[in-house]
Design a protein around this motif. Structure first.
Motif, PDB file in Angstrom:
ATOM      1  N   VAL B  37       0.785  -1.251   0.020  1.00 32.72           N
ATOM      2  CA  VAL B  37       0.065  -0.098  -0.011  1.00 32.72           C
ATOM      3  C   VAL B  37       0.824   1.406   0.086  1.00 32.72           C
ATOM      4  O   VAL B  37       0.299   2.422  -0.234  1.00 32.72           O
ATOM      5  CB  VAL B  37      -1.052   0.222   1.268  1.00 32.72           C
ATOM      6  CG1 VAL B  37      -1.943  -1.115   1.192  1.00 32.72           C
ATOM      7  CG2 VAL B  37      -0.118   0.240   2.703  1.00 32.72           C
ATOM      8  N   LEU B  43      -3.551   1.645  -6.342  1.00 31.82           N
ATOM      9  CA  LEU B  43      -4.181   1.974  -4.844  1.00 31.82           C
ATOM     10  C   LEU B  43      -4.309   3.664  -4.655  1.00 31.82           C
ATOM     11  O   LEU B  43      -5.303   3.933  -4.309  1.00 31.82           O
ATOM     12  CB  LEU B  43      -3.431   1.287  -3.805  1.00 31.82           C
ATOM     13  CG  LEU B  43      -4.327   1.241  -2.553  1.00 31.82           C
ATOM     14  CD1 LEU B  43      -5.504   0.461  -2.350  1.00 31.82           C
ATOM     15  CD2 LEU B  43      -3.161   1.142  -1.536  1.00 31.82           C
ATOM     16  N   TYR B  44      -3.137   3.835  -5.163  1.00 38.91           N
ATOM     17  CA  TYR B  44      -3.186   5.393  -5.016  1.00 38.91           C
ATOM     18  C   TYR B  44      -4.345   6.383  -5.650  1.00 38.91           C
ATOM     19  O   TYR B  44      -5.065   7.176  -5.122  1.00 38.91           O
ATOM     20  CB  TYR B  44      -1.790   6.007  -5.589  1.00 38.91           C
ATOM     21  CG  TYR B  44      -1.683   7.502  -5.542  1.00 38.91           C
ATOM     22  CD1 TYR B  44      -1.095   8.298  -4.054  1.00 38.91           C
ATOM     23  CD2 TYR B  44      -1.994   8.470  -6.591  1.00 38.91           C
ATOM     24  CE1 TYR B  44      -1.169   9.371  -4.434  1.00 38.91           C
ATOM     25  CE2 TYR B  44      -1.687   9.804  -6.624  1.00 38.91           C
ATOM     26  CZ  TYR B  44      -1.142  10.532  -5.480  1.00 38.91           C
ATOM     27  OH  TYR B  44      -1.091  11.717  -5.321  1.00 38.91           O
ATOM     28  N   GLU B  47      -7.235   5.888  -3.877  1.00 35.07           N
ATOM     29  CA  GLU B  47      -7.242   6.956  -2.568  1.00 35.07           C
ATOM     30  C   GLU B  47      -7.908   8.211  -2.873  1.00 35.07           C
ATOM     31  O   GLU B  47      -8.441   8.980  -2.137  1.00 35.07           O
ATOM     32  CB  GLU B  47      -5.852   6.629  -1.882  1.00 35.07           C
ATOM     33  CG  GLU B  47      -5.715   5.359  -1.185  1.00 35.07           C
ATOM     34  CD  GLU B  47      -4.052   5.392  -0.944  1.00 35.07           C
ATOM     35  OE1 GLU B  47      -3.912   4.611   0.148  1.00 35.07           O
ATOM     36  OE2 GLU B  47      -3.247   6.073  -1.268  1.00 35.07           O
ATOM     37  N   LYS B  50     -11.391   8.047  -3.240  1.00 34.25           N
ATOM     38  CA  LYS B  50     -12.396   7.407  -2.092  1.00 34.25           C
ATOM     39  C   LYS B  50     -11.965   8.215  -0.964  1.00 34.25           C
ATOM     40  O   LYS B  50     -12.769   8.157  -0.090  1.00 34.25           O
ATOM     41  CB  LYS B  50     -11.996   6.025  -2.030  1.00 34.25           C
ATOM     42  CG  LYS B  50     -12.512   4.891  -3.267  1.00 34.25           C
ATOM     43  CD  LYS B  50     -13.902   4.396  -2.721  1.00 34.25           C
ATOM     44  CE  LYS B  50     -14.223   3.661  -3.775  1.00 34.25           C
ATOM     45  NZ  LYS B  50     -15.555   2.855  -3.539  1.00 34.25           N
ATOM     46  N   ILE B  51     -10.779   8.706  -0.806  1.00 34.45           N
ATOM     47  CA  ILE B  51     -10.599   9.550   0.409  1.00 34.45           C
ATOM     48  C   ILE B  51     -10.375  11.002   0.267  1.00 34.45           C
ATOM     49  O   ILE B  51     -11.313  11.688   0.826  1.00 34.45           O
ATOM     50  CB  ILE B  51      -9.090   9.051   0.955  1.00 34.45           C
ATOM     51  CG1 ILE B  51      -9.502   7.547   1.519  1.00 34.45           C
ATOM     52  CG2 ILE B  51      -9.027   9.890   2.244  1.00 34.45           C
ATOM     53  CD1 ILE B  51      -8.096   6.852   2.009  1.00 34.45           C
ATOM     54  N   LYS B 214       1.116   7.868   3.156  1.00 31.73           N
ATOM     55  CA  LYS B 214       0.506   7.099   4.122  1.00 31.73           C
ATOM     56  C   LYS B 214       1.568   6.793   4.975  1.00 31.73           C
ATOM     57  O   LYS B 214       1.568   6.661   6.372  1.00 31.73           O
ATOM     58  CB  LYS B 214      -0.162   5.692   3.893  1.00 31.73           C
ATOM     59  CG  LYS B 214      -1.473   6.185   3.119  1.00 31.73           C
ATOM     60  CD  LYS B 214      -2.315   4.926   2.762  1.00 31.73           C
ATOM     61  CE  LYS B 214      -1.530   3.952   1.741  1.00 31.73           C
ATOM     62  NZ  LYS B 214      -1.245   4.334   0.695  1.00 31.73           N
ATOM     63  N   PRO B 327      -7.171  12.396   7.130  1.00 32.82           N
ATOM     64  CA  PRO B 327      -6.312  11.624   6.928  1.00 32.82           C
ATOM     65  C   PRO B 327      -4.843  11.879   6.618  1.00 32.82           C
ATOM     66  O   PRO B 327      -4.034  10.901   6.727  1.00 32.82           O
ATOM     67  CB  PRO B 327      -6.737  11.047   5.196  1.00 32.82           C
ATOM     68  CG  PRO B 327      -7.001  12.567   4.865  1.00 32.82           C
ATOM     69  CD  PRO B 327      -7.676  13.212   5.901  1.00 32.82           C
ATOM     70  N   TRP B 453      -5.958   2.947  10.294  1.00 33.62           N
ATOM     71  CA  TRP B 453      -6.008   2.176   9.302  1.00 33.62           C
ATOM     72  C   TRP B 453      -7.559   1.409   9.191  1.00 33.62           C
ATOM     73  O   TRP B 453      -7.895   1.472   7.994  1.00 33.62           O
ATOM     74  CB  TRP B 453      -5.240   0.774   9.312  1.00 33.62           C
ATOM     75  CG  TRP B 453      -3.772   1.313   8.962  1.00 33.62           C
ATOM     76  CD1 TRP B 453      -2.484   1.509   9.885  1.00 33.62           C
ATOM     77  CD2 TRP B 453      -3.143   1.353   7.716  1.00 33.62           C
ATOM     78  NE1 TRP B 453      -1.551   1.816   9.173  1.00 33.62           N
ATOM     79  CE2 TRP B 453      -1.832   1.697   7.884  1.00 33.62           C
ATOM     80  CE3 TRP B 453      -3.859   1.470   6.414  1.00 33.62           C
ATOM     81  CZ2 TRP B 453      -1.216   1.879   6.622  1.00 33.62           C
ATOM     82  CZ3 TRP B 453      -3.002   1.766   5.266  1.00 33.62           C
ATOM     83  CH2 TRP B 453      -1.906   1.791   5.427  1.00 33.62           C
ATOM     84  N   TRP B 456      -9.247   4.123   7.157  1.00 34.74           N
ATOM     85  CA  TRP B 456      -8.704   4.080   5.809  1.00 34.74           C
ATOM     86  C   TRP B 456      -9.403   2.922   5.121  1.00 34.74           C
ATOM     87  O   TRP B 456     -10.058   3.256   3.898  1.00 34.74           O
ATOM     88  CB  TRP B 456      -7.211   3.873   5.522  1.00 34.74           C
ATOM     89  CG  TRP B 456      -6.847   3.538   4.310  1.00 34.74           C
ATOM     90  CD1 TRP B 456      -6.132   4.471   3.544  1.00 34.74           C
ATOM     91  CD2 TRP B 456      -6.485   2.361   3.596  1.00 34.74           C
ATOM     92  NE1 TRP B 456      -5.898   3.925   2.355  1.00 34.74           N
ATOM     93  CE2 TRP B 456      -5.734   2.699   2.525  1.00 34.74           C
ATOM     94  CE3 TRP B 456      -6.753   1.076   4.181  1.00 34.74           C
ATOM     95  CZ2 TRP B 456      -5.590   1.657   1.542  1.00 34.74           C
ATOM     96  CZ3 TRP B 456      -6.311   0.082   3.058  1.00 34.74           C
ATOM     97  CH2 TRP B 456      -5.848   0.379   1.847  1.00 34.74           C
ATOM     98  N   TYR B 457      -9.733   1.937   5.813  1.00 36.11           N
ATOM     99  CA  TYR B 457     -10.264   0.810   5.162  1.00 36.11           C
ATOM    100  C   TYR B 457     -11.957   1.212   5.049  1.00 36.11           C
ATOM    101  O   TYR B 457     -12.516   0.847   3.909  1.00 36.11           O
ATOM    102  CB  TYR B 457     -10.275  -0.596   6.166  1.00 36.11           C
ATOM    103  CG  TYR B 457     -10.903  -1.743   5.695  1.00 36.11           C
ATOM    104  CD1 TYR B 457     -10.722  -2.188   4.671  1.00 36.11           C
ATOM    105  CD2 TYR B 457     -11.662  -2.363   6.759  1.00 36.11           C
ATOM    106  CE1 TYR B 457     -11.340  -3.372   4.268  1.00 36.11           C
ATOM    107  CE2 TYR B 457     -12.341  -3.575   6.365  1.00 36.11           C
ATOM    108  CZ  TYR B 457     -12.104  -4.178   5.359  1.00 36.11           C
ATOM    109  OH  TYR B 457     -12.687  -5.343   5.037  1.00 36.11           O
ATOM    110  N   MET B 460     -12.246   3.548   1.730  1.00 32.41           N
ATOM    111  CA  MET B 460     -11.597   2.642   0.615  1.00 32.41           C
ATOM    112  C   MET B 460     -12.841   1.654   0.449  1.00 32.41           C
ATOM    113  O   MET B 460     -12.798   1.330  -0.916  1.00 32.41           O
ATOM    114  CB  MET B 460     -10.417   1.958   1.055  1.00 32.41           C
ATOM    115  CG  MET B 460      -9.379   2.877   0.897  1.00 32.41           C
ATOM    116  SD  MET B 460      -8.813   4.036  -0.537  1.00 32.41           S
ATOM    117  CE  MET B 460      -7.882   2.794  -1.477  1.00 32.41           C
TER     118      MET B 460
END
Lengths: 185, 463
Positions: B37, B43-44, B47, B50-51, B214, B327, B453, B456-457, B460
């Motif tokens: 991660v 994934l980035y 993020e 989603k974030i 992160k 975050p 985390w 974050w989960y 995501m």
């Protein structure tokens, strides 16, 4: 007046000619300083610092051309040091066993050029402007970090040896492209 | 105690192009996260959607734009925004993207403008983002297919909290109050405790670290443990915590599923000599001896006007000193004993702005109470610059560490190593603890970072 040419001493003060004896002494002192920094001879660098030293690196901002005076921010700095705090930094790097930011140490090269010297009105002090280019490499990085700046210094003649009495480091990057300043400029 | 957390009914684990789902990257029962991660491009990108497009993001402080029409350009996740001041308290956050051809509208970083005019074709916007017009009015170069009301700059929701400017592009998302959740009680003790609040002492330091956002941000969720080793020099120096770093690991860590976290450290433990007899002193005597970091003795009566008695008692005995906000925010309000015997505050906020899967921008604001005398502000700025941020003697070791994690996260073997958050505080909640949220007493553990985390989960995997 553009930001980078803001003089530390008034420009009316007389220029000390390139190649003159005083100019050569000052140039040699700056070359020697660069060598101490590159060879991690920080105690020797400490001896070069005057006890009333002010050492600062103001922030830079991208501002419109007609607002260039505000391009150098003196209220916030990347370095905001005096003699005592720099001695603390030297002690951390040389006397503790866990100054990890420089262990293993960065490999640096300080290039000093475009040295211009002026009188200051005090017979024992000189206003010295120089361009600086620092290359820095750590670990197995396959590139060099490159940091350029102009330095506005006051060098003082103390019993025949030159000491750094004031330094302003003005970076050319508004967002610094380095992970930290654990090195000196 | 391992807790199996129920999945939200809206749980939907996205799948990356190689077939890995978010559920595969985090093992909730084992409290482990795959190192992958810390460098993964796909994934980035997820993020950012989603974030950073859904949560509240810190952009600065209103004292940075004190006058009408002042503006500053800031990074909001991977987007760039203009933060403007209109009349009075009005603060706007606008996407720095011209709706005409996508050019940046503000090319300078800060200034004062009544009208923001794009240099490309000249479309002009008010400080609130509304479209004013385009050059050569008789030709109607913006056409007539869209009304002017649809040609303004994209606006974010804005919340000014304790002077801090937060923005959120998700119009239907969490309110700011929901975002802070039960941790607000603690943040109020730092940001909303005096009559005139905090002031940013200047624009922030900005510099680039070649690490995933992160790597820095999970540490900000109150990782006390790293101090013992990474910042071991503090102990070797002797000045910090009277040379006893391990003692400063004790305290109460507060945290919740919001992903926010703070470490409340007992003052008497931190200053054993100075605070001898501290426990038997009255509140007033304690405040007089050790005012909260950054607060002058003259300001002490103000605290009572803004904090309830439980908050005030905690601020005096065991103030929140370090921690973060999900975050990507680090909070430092640390006592800084000086060689002359006085105690200043290291008072700073950082944001770790994503700049790609392996790059972050470290943005460091230094604060002081607005009502503090200039001499104290100058000292706080100097002392904080010396310890935190670009050249900070403490944080230069952190910023040299995170790139190694991101580098390791790219190896075919390394990426499968897991980050472990298995140091669990299994003690009961401290008796008579006055504040809300989860509270863990004793030696610093991983519970705060694990909540980071989990947040974050949650984000995501939110539908």
């Amino acid at each position: 007046m553009t930001a980078n040419t803001k003089p530390i001493a008034a420009n009316k003060e007389k220029r000390i000619p390139v190649g003159s004896e005083t100019y050569n002494r000052i140039t040699e002192a700056l070359y020697e300083e660069a060598m101490w920094l590159d060879e991690m001879r920080l105690e020797e660098w400490g001896d070069f610092l005057a006890p009333d030293l002010i050492y600062r690196a103001p922030l830079r901002l991208s501002r419109q051309r007609d607002e260039q005076a505000a391009s150098i921010v003196h209220t916030m700095n990347h370095y905001d040091e005096d003699y005592g705090t720099l001695m603390g930094r030297i002690a951390r790097l040389t006397q503790t066993k866990s100054a990890w930011a420089e262990d293993p140490p960065s490999r640096t090269r300080h290039f000093v050029s475009n040295i211009l010297v002026r009188e200051t009105g005090k017979t024992d002090e000189y206003a010295v402007k120089s361009n600086g280019l620092l290359t820095r490499n750590r670990f197995e990085e396959d590139h060099m970090q490159v940091i350029s700046y102009v330095r506005n210094d006051i060098l003082r003649d103390v019993n025949g040896s030159l000491k750094l009495a004031k330094r302003e480091i003005v970076f050319d990057m508004a967002v610094l492209g380095t992970q930290n300043l654990s090195i000196f400029l | 105690m391992l807790k199996t957390l129920p999945k939200s009914p809206k749980h939907k684990s996205p799948v990356l192009p190689d077939g890995t789902s978010i559920d595969d990257l985090i093992n909730v029962d084992m409290r482990e996260v795959q190192l992958r991660v810390m460098a993964d491009k796909d994934l980035y990108d997820l993020e950012m959607e989603k974030i950073f497009s859904k949560t509240w993001v810190l952009l600065g402080h209103e004292s940075e734009i004190p006058n009408e029409f002042d503006y500053m350009v800031r990074e909001m996740g991977a987007d760039q925004v203009i933060v403007t001041r209109g009349k009075g308290d009005e603060v706007n956050v606008l996407l720095n993207v011209c709706p005409h051809r996508g050019m940046r509208v503000c090319t300078a970083e800060a200034g004062n403008k009544r009208t923001h005019k794009c240099i490309y074709h000249g479309w002009a916007f008010k400080t609130n983002g509304d479209f004013l017009g385009s050059p050569v009015a008789k030709e109607q170069m913006h056409g007539d297919m869209r009304p002017k009301s649809e040609l303004g700059l994209t606006k974010a929701n804005v919340k000014v909290y304790g002077g801090l400017i937060f923005a959120n592009f998700d119009a239907d998302g969490q309110t700011f109050e929901e975002y802070l959740g039960d941790m607000k009680w603690y943040y109020d003790m730092l940001f909303c405790r005096t009559d005139n609040g905090l002031e940013a002492l200047g624009p922030p330091q900005r510099f680039i670290i070649n690490a995933n956002w992160k790597a820095a941000s999970e540490q900000a969720a109150a990782d006390g443990y790293h101090t013992i080793t990474l910042h071991q020099w503090l102990g070797e120096f002797g000045g910090f915590n009277e040379g006893d770093i391990e003692a400063s690991m004790m305290g109460v860590e507060v945290t919740s599923r919001t992903g926010h976290a703070l470490r409340c450290q007992p003052v008497a433990n931190k200053f054993k000599k100075l605070a001898a007899g501290f426990d038997s002193m009255t509140l007033e005597e304690k405040l007089e001896l050790l005012p909260p970091p950054g607060v002058t003795k003259e300001m002490l009566p103000q605290l009572k006007n803004h904090l309830d008695p439980e908050q005030l008692a905690l601020l005096v005995d065991q103030p929140p000193q370090v921690g973060g906000m999900f975050p990507n925010i680090l909070i430092a309000f640390i006592y800084a004993p000086q060689p002359d015997g006085t105690i200043l505050g290291l008072t700073s906020l950082h944001s770790y702005t994503p700049r790609g899967p392996d790059k972050l921008e470290f943005t460091n604001w230094i604060f002081a109470e607005k009502d503090a005398p200039q001499e104290m502000k100058d000292r706080i700025r100097k002392v904080t610059t010396g310890m935190l941020g670009t050249s900070g003697m403490i944080e230069q070791d952190d910023s040299d560490t995170w790139p190694h994690m991101t580098r390791n996260a790219k190896g075919p073997m390394g990426k499968n190593v897991t980050l472990k958050y298995q140091a669990i505080n299994s003690l009961p909640r401290p008796k008579d603890w006055p504040g809300p949220a989860e509270a863990y007493d004793g030696f610093t553990k991983d519970d705060t970072q694990w909540n980071w985390w989990l947040r974050w989960y949650d984000m995501m995997t939110a539908e």
